[in-house]
Design a protein around this motif. Structure first.
Motif, PDB file in Angstrom:
ATOM      1  N   GLU A 115     -71.172  64.318 -61.667  1.00  9.14           N
ATOM      2  CA  GLU A 115     -72.023  65.100 -60.884  1.00  9.14           C
ATOM      3  C   GLU A 115     -72.147  66.448 -61.139  1.00  9.14           C
ATOM      4  OE1 GLU A 115     -74.058  64.060 -58.411  1.00  9.14           O
ATOM      5  OE2 GLU A 115     -74.686  66.154 -58.347  1.00  9.14           O
ATOM      6  N   ALA A 116     -70.885  67.360 -61.548  1.00 10.52           N
ATOM      7  CA  ALA A 116     -70.877  68.880 -61.645  1.00 10.52           C
ATOM      8  C   ALA A 116     -71.372  69.190 -63.164  1.00 10.52           C
ATOM      9  CB  ALA A 116     -69.607  69.351 -61.540  1.00 10.52           C
ATOM     10  N   VAL A 118     -73.549  67.658 -64.943  1.00 14.63           N
ATOM     11  CA  VAL A 118     -75.125  67.325 -65.115  1.00 14.63           C
ATOM     12  C   VAL A 118     -75.666  68.345 -64.174  1.00 14.63           C
ATOM     13  CG1 VAL A 118     -76.855  65.644 -64.464  1.00 14.63           C
ATOM     14  CG2 VAL A 118     -74.893  64.818 -65.650  1.00 14.63           C
ATOM     15  N   GLY A 119     -75.274  68.460 -62.997  1.00 17.88           N
ATOM     16  CA  GLY A 119     -75.867  69.499 -61.970  1.00 17.88           C
ATOM     17  C   GLY A 119     -75.532  70.795 -62.227  1.00 17.88           C
ATOM     18  N   VAL A 120     -74.584  71.063 -62.807  1.00 18.18           N
ATOM     19  CA  VAL A 120     -74.121  72.499 -62.696  1.00 18.18           C
ATOM     20  C   VAL A 120     -74.062  73.146 -63.981  1.00 18.18           C
ATOM     21  CG1 VAL A 120     -72.033  74.136 -62.195  1.00 18.18           C
ATOM     22  CG2 VAL A 120     -72.679  72.464 -60.647  1.00 18.18           C
ATOM     23  N   MET A 168     -65.247  69.489 -66.084  1.00 19.12           N
ATOM     24  CA  MET A 168     -65.914  70.952 -66.296  1.00 19.12           C
ATOM     25  C   MET A 168     -65.290  71.732 -67.564  1.00 19.12           C
ATOM     26  SD  MET A 168     -68.461  71.130 -64.371  1.00 19.12           S
ATOM     27  CE  MET A 168     -68.914  73.007 -64.175  1.00 19.12           C
TER      28      MET A 168
ATOM     29  N   LEU B 189     -66.011  73.040 -58.030  1.00 21.90           N
ATOM     30  CA  LEU B 189     -66.444  72.670 -59.213  1.00 21.90           C
ATOM     31  C   LEU B 189     -67.584  73.684 -59.627  1.00 21.90           C
ATOM     32  CD1 LEU B 189     -66.628  68.753 -58.481  1.00 21.90           C
ATOM     33  CD2 LEU B 189     -65.338  69.872 -60.358  1.00 21.90           C
ATOM     34  N   GLY B 190     -67.779  74.522 -58.948  1.00 14.35           N
ATOM     35  CA  GLY B 190     -68.848  75.778 -59.188  1.00 14.35           C
ATOM     36  C   GLY B 190     -70.146  75.378 -58.739  1.00 14.35           C
ATOM     37  N   MET B 191     -70.218  74.517 -57.833  1.00  8.21           N
ATOM     38  CA  MET B 191     -71.464  74.233 -57.271  1.00  8.21           C
ATOM     39  C   MET B 191     -72.039  75.213 -56.226  1.00  8.21           C
ATOM     40  SD  MET B 191     -71.280  70.205 -56.511  1.00  8.21           S
ATOM     41  CE  MET B 191     -70.774  69.053 -57.701  1.00  8.21           C
ATOM     42  N   TYR B 195     -76.772  73.721 -53.865  1.00  6.62           N
ATOM     43  CA  TYR B 195     -76.744  72.531 -54.384  1.00  6.62           C
ATOM     44  C   TYR B 195     -75.641  71.512 -53.465  1.00  6.62           C
ATOM     45  CZ  TYR B 195     -75.643  69.031 -58.338  1.00  6.62           C
ATOM     46  OH  TYR B 195     -75.876  68.013 -59.104  1.00  6.62           O
ATOM     47  N   ARG B 198     -77.521  69.779 -50.672  1.00  4.11           N
ATOM     48  CA  ARG B 198     -78.647  68.639 -51.190  1.00  4.11           C
ATOM     49  C   ARG B 198     -77.992  67.536 -51.839  1.00  4.11           C
ATOM     50  NH1 ARG B 198     -81.288  68.108 -55.895  1.00  4.11           N
ATOM     51  NH2 ARG B 198     -80.444  69.896 -56.716  1.00  4.11           N
ATOM     52  N   ARG B 199     -77.040  67.678 -52.494  1.00  2.00           N
ATOM     53  CA  ARG B 199     -76.240  66.694 -53.179  1.00  2.00           C
ATOM     54  C   ARG B 199     -75.178  65.987 -52.613  1.00  2.00           C
ATOM     55  NH1 ARG B 199     -78.680  63.823 -57.137  1.00  2.00           N
ATOM     56  NH2 ARG B 199     -76.664  63.231 -57.853  1.00  2.00           N
ATOM     57  N   ILE B 200     -74.066  66.867 -51.977  1.00  2.00           N
ATOM     58  CA  ILE B 200     -73.016  66.187 -51.485  1.00  2.00           C
ATOM     59  C   ILE B 200     -72.916  66.155 -49.889  1.00  2.00           C
ATOM     60  CG2 ILE B 200     -70.557  66.722 -51.572  1.00  2.00           C
ATOM     61  CD1 ILE B 200     -71.699  66.371 -54.271  1.00  2.00           C
TER      62      ILE B 200
END
Ligand SMILES: Nc1ncnc2c1ncn2[C@@H]1O[C@H](COP(=O)(O)OP(=O)(O)OP(=O)(O)O)[C@@H](O)[C@H]1O
Ligand SMILES: [Mg+2]
Lengths: 255, 298
Positions: A115-116, A118-120, A168, B189-191, B195, B198-200
């Motif tokens: 998830e991270a 790809v998304g971050v 990460m 995780l740096g989100m 984000y 929306r995703r979590i």
């Protein structure tokens, strides 16, 4: 040869209301070192760990990770709080593993890991998938990739959580009592993964009550109580030959 | 008869617990329902042929279609607005919290019918509307309110804005139901917070949001009938229009009622699918658990 400093905390203070939880913590962790943090409940270990990736703001002092001041920009003598997006960027280099795993329950193990990235980090799906597969293999869960967290044991969940943080590619890993929510027979697998990670040269700060693990893996052991560092040194200094009565009392109670 | 074995290697052979009262209640219910239907079928006052004549009438069907369109569009707009309002109400920013709270209080605090009529009569309050940049000559759209906002859009606006207020509280409850450790892990995780939401958080909140939103959709489908007051040609308006001419009020109510019931019944299928979709990973629910009960083998 002098190793570079990965984490430097200088006089870190933190209060919740009128309760001062950290009363000036100064510590240093060099690159590739493992520091184990011990202390009785409520001594501020989790709070200190959460300050390192700015999950908590601090009221005084400075924290540097890999040379970067965490959470603030310093202009002259004045600190300015960073924009959330800049803090998020700093957190990407710092992995964290929680006592209660905190896996994303609506995603499978492999999706949790991907998830991270790809998304971050904007990795491509196939790149992230490959990395995630090899990380799951590394923590011994290659065959559980398609399982949801609810279908995994606590020990397996914690190992997925470690893989998720490693995805990460952090330069520092923080562990907050990673095994204390686990059944005794599952603790070993998680500690094995952490031991391998330490051997591979990862810089780690580990809050733990596993004295055996600390003795074997740690380069430094720090004993905290009531928001101050009471004693610190090599495992044999602190664990086998504690100088301070509070350290002695604590070790007697956990051993 | 084989004796139930006490040896653990065999399956348990037990007679299931009997529930004789269930059967009695079921029979009483069937009898009452049957009597009611029979009374309708045999009632001299109801023209049964008329019901069948209008059941598939072109205007009735187009009204039913408009009802579906209105329900779908207003639920869609309301859900988007509700999510924004819920996030605003949970935000650190006091201004956003006040705006959201004010909105919710206002739209929940006044009757829906009043709001519908208000939007329908907007043209009387503001005869002309223009959209542009204030205090400049720049104007994007300008015209008669009654031309810019049709009865359909007035109805759609009224239903969407009102529903958003209710749905916002449902979405907020859903967000609050997600363990705070989830957002924490996402942060570590740096989100970004957007984000993470929306995703979590929202995908997990869906599990809590969906059942009451199903209720809201059913309620919305029926509330569209209130648009009769501003002459939107949905199902109820069409039925009224026809009965105003042929005076068969009861028969056309039965026709409309039949279609409302059919539409709401069909709605339960996507509802079930969505609940299953967002229940993934949360372990087998009670409904997903299969209990295998072995019957007494003779
Ligand atoms: N969010 C918070 N708000 C108020 N007080 C807090 C908060 N988080 C922690 N504290 C307080 O800070 C003190 C230190 O807590 P912390 O969780 O850091 O201890 P710990 O050393 O990790 O203990 P444990 O071994 O039980 O995990 C405790 O007294 C706790 O009640
Ligand atoms: Mg703790």
């Amino acid at each position: 040869m002098t190793k570079t400093v990965m984490v430097e905390a200088r006089g870190v203070r933190k209060s919740f209301g009128s309760n001062e939880v950290l009363k000036g913590i100064s510590l240093e962790v060099k690159q590739g070192e493992v520091m184990c943090l011990l202390g009785p409940s409520g001594s501020g270990k989790s709070t200190f760990l959460r300050c390192i990736n700015h999950l908590e703001t601090i009221d005084g002092g400075r924290i540097y990770v890999d040379g970067d001041l965490i959470g603030y920009r310093q202009v002259g003598d004045v600190l300015h709080e960073m924009h959330p997006s800049a803090i998020a960027k700093q957190r990407r280099g710092i992995g964290m593993v929680f006592q209660r795993f905190n896996l994303f329950p609506h995603l499978t193990a492999i999706q949790n890991v991907m998830e991270a990235p790809v998304g971050v980090s904007r990795k491509t799906k196939s790149e992230a998938l490959q990395a995630a597969q090899s990380l799951l293999a590394k923590v011994g869960l290659a065959d559980k990739a398609e399982h949801y967290p609810s279908q995994l044991s606590g020990g397996q969940q914690q190992r997925v959580a470690i893989a998720r943080a490693l995805a990460m590619e952090p330069s520092l890993m923080l562990f907050d009592e990673p095994t204390s929510a686990l059944d005794p027979e599952l603790v070993g697998d998680v500690l094995d993964v952490m031991r391998d990670l330490a051997k591979s040269g990862m810089t780690m700060i580990v809050v733990t009550h596993e004295i055996g693990f600390a003795r074997e893996v740690a380069d430094q052991v720090v004993f905290m109580d009531a928001g101050v560092v009471v004693e610190q040194g090599t495992p044999s200094q602190v664990l086998d030959n504690p100088q301070h009565p509070r350290t002695q009392a604590f070790l007697n109670s956990v051993l | 008869m084989t004796q139930p074995s006490l040896n653990g290697e065999h399956d348990i052979v037990a007679k299931p617990l009997k529930h004789p009262w269930r059967l009695v209640f079921a029979l009483i219910l069937v009898a009452i329902l049957g009597a009611f239907i029979w009374s309708l079928v045999t009632a001299e006052t109801i023209d049964h042929a008329m019901i069948f004549k209008y059941l598939f009438n072109k205007d009735i069907l187009s009204g039913a279609w408009l009802t579906i369109v209105l329900t779908a569009l207003s639920m869609l707009i309301a859900t988007i607005l509700a999510t924004i309002l819920a996030v605003m109400k949970l935000s650190q920013n006091p201004l956003l919290r006040i705006i959201s709270t004010g909105y919710i209080e206002f739209f929940r605090g006044t009757p829906l019918l009043l709001q519908i009529v208000f939007w329908g009569y907007l043209g009387i309050i503001y005869p002309t509307l223009s959209i542009g940049i204030p205090f400049t000559d720049i104007v994007f759209v300008q015209g008669q309110t009654s031309q810019l906002i049709s009865a359909f859009s007035a109805g759609l606006i009224a239903l969407s804005l009102n529903e958003a207020a209710y749905a916002a509280e449902i979405v907020r409850a859903g967000i609050l139901s997600v363990d705070s450790g989830q957002a924490e892990a996402a942060k570590s995780l740096g989100m970004s917070s957007t984000y993470t939401m929306r995703r979590i958080v929202l995908p997990q909140a869906m599990r809590v949001i969906l059942p009451p939103m199903g209720n809201e959709t059913i309620s919305m489908l029926k509330s569209t009938s209130l648009l009769a007051s501003v002459a939107v040609m949905e199902l109820y308006t069409q039925a009224q229009k026809i009965s105003a001419q042929n005076l068969a009020q009861i028969e056309l109510l039965v026709v409309a009622g039949f279609w409302y019931l059919v539409m709401n019944t069909v709605l339960s299928f996507p509802q079930r699918w969505l609940e299953k979709r967002f229940g993934r990973g949360f372990g087998p629910g009670v409904s997903g658990r299969i209990l295998k009960v072995r019957r007494d083998a003779k």
